[in-house]
Write a protein that holds these residues in place. Structure first.
Motif, mmCIF file in Angstrom:
data_model
loop_
_atom_site.group_PDB
_atom_site.id
_atom_site.type_symbol
_atom_site.label_atom_id
_atom_site.label_comp_id
_atom_site.label_asym_id
_atom_site.label_seq_id
_atom_site.Cartn_x
_atom_site.Cartn_y
_atom_site.Cartn_z
ATOM 1 N N GLU A 14 0.526 -1.827 5.034
ATOM 2 C CA GLU A 14 -0.342 -0.803 5.607
ATOM 3 C C GLU A 14 -0.091 -0.650 7.108
ATOM 4 O O GLU A 14 0.185 -1.619 7.810
ATOM 5 N N ASN A 15 -0.167 0.596 7.569
ATOM 6 C CA ASN A 15 0.034 0.982 8.973
ATOM 7 C C ASN A 15 1.489 0.842 9.426
ATOM 8 O O ASN A 15 1.786 1.027 10.610
ATOM 9 N N ARG A 51 0.652 5.310 -0.302
ATOM 10 C CA ARG A 51 0.184 6.627 0.134
ATOM 11 C C ARG A 51 0.516 6.746 1.614
ATOM 12 O O ARG A 51 0.077 5.932 2.430
ATOM 13 N N GLU A 67 -0.597 4.532 4.724
ATOM 14 C CA GLU A 67 -2.057 4.498 4.863
ATOM 15 C C GLU A 67 -2.719 3.565 3.861
ATOM 16 O O GLU A 67 -3.715 2.914 4.168
ATOM 17 N N ALA A 68 -2.206 3.516 2.635
ATOM 18 C CA ALA A 68 -2.807 2.677 1.597
ATOM 19 C C ALA A 68 -1.735 2.302 0.581
ATOM 20 O O ALA A 68 -0.743 3.021 0.412
ATOM 21 N N ARG A 70 -1.131 0.738 -3.461
ATOM 22 C CA ARG A 70 -1.636 0.366 -4.784
ATOM 23 C C ARG A 70 -0.566 -0.442 -5.504
ATOM 24 O O ARG A 70 0.607 -0.083 -5.465
#
Length: 240
Positions: A14-15, A51, A67-68, A70
């Protein structure tokens, strides 16, 4: 409308900012006309889906920010499709595409006595798997094995609960596919060349614990038989 999805190797964080391949960048910017701020999904083919948002729209080096993430569970039942490819490359490529759409986990080109093709363009076939993965919006890319001899394939199939071999030889036992497969079990299924496996090959497989199967009364092409197997396996395991 579904968010555009692409393939990107490696693990996601993330990021993190990722720079995409030139082919992916060109498709995003020149074909889809995507601009900074647009959402994009990336999969690495090992169960992760990121994402992301485009931060730099460049036709050679597009950049996105994660951003995210899964992580999908690996399918509980895995199918290894061992098939003797035909001499027609387009038919083999069609099979790889459709097998991927049906969620096959491993594809092994098998070199049997009557095989028509022994050399393969691995990079070309791998790109077809990736395209089919994205088209069907899955996150697990099938493993494409190097070609194995019939004998090596038999030897490497130990430990699998369901080992099946399709053949058309009268006098050698065969069961209908629905009777031989069980939902929830891994399976190795071997599909022969246009001229079928030889009686000696079938006997060798039977001695190693394989069961003979048939796919009905009609004589099927190699790629048709292989696709029928993939479709049925997917149906009984993931129909819900």
């Amino acid at each position: 409308m579904a968010v555009p999805m692409f393939y990107h190797t490696g693990q996601f964080r993330e990021n993190e900012e990722l720079v995409l391949s030139e082919d992916t960048s060109r498709h995003m910017v020149q074909v889809l006309r995507m601009a900074p701020g647009a959402s994009v999904e990336l999969t690495n083919g090992t169960g992760s889906l990121a994402r992301t948002v485009i931060t730099k729209a460049d036709k050679k080096r597009c950049a996105v920010s994660v951003e995210a993430i899964r992580t999908d569970k690996e399918p509980a039942s895995r199918l290894t499709l061992a098939v003797s490819f035909t001499k027609n490359a387009s038919r083999n490529e069609w099979l790889l595409e459709k097998a991927t759409e049906h969620g096959v986990r491993r594809i092994v080109p098998v070199l049997s006595k009557r095989s028509e093709r022994e050399k393969f363009r691995y990079d070309r076939l791998h790109s077809i798997l990736i395209s089919a993965l994205i088209q069907s919006r899955q996150t697990y890319l099938p493993e494409l094995s190097e070609p194995l001899s019939f004998e090596d394939m038999i030897a490497r199939s130990t430990g699998t609960s369901r080992k099946l071999l399709a053949h058309c030889i009268d006098g050698i036992p065969r069961r209908p596919l629905p009777e031989a497969l069980e939902a929830g079990s891994d399976a190795v299924i071997m599909i022969g060349p246009e001229g079928d496996f030889t009686p000696e090959e079938v006997a060798l497989a039977m001695d190693a614990g394989f069961q003979g199967i048939h796919l009905g009364s009609n004589r099927l092409r190699t790629e048709t038989a292989a696709l029928a197997v993939c479709a049925y396996f997917n149906l009984i395991n993931y129909a819900d």
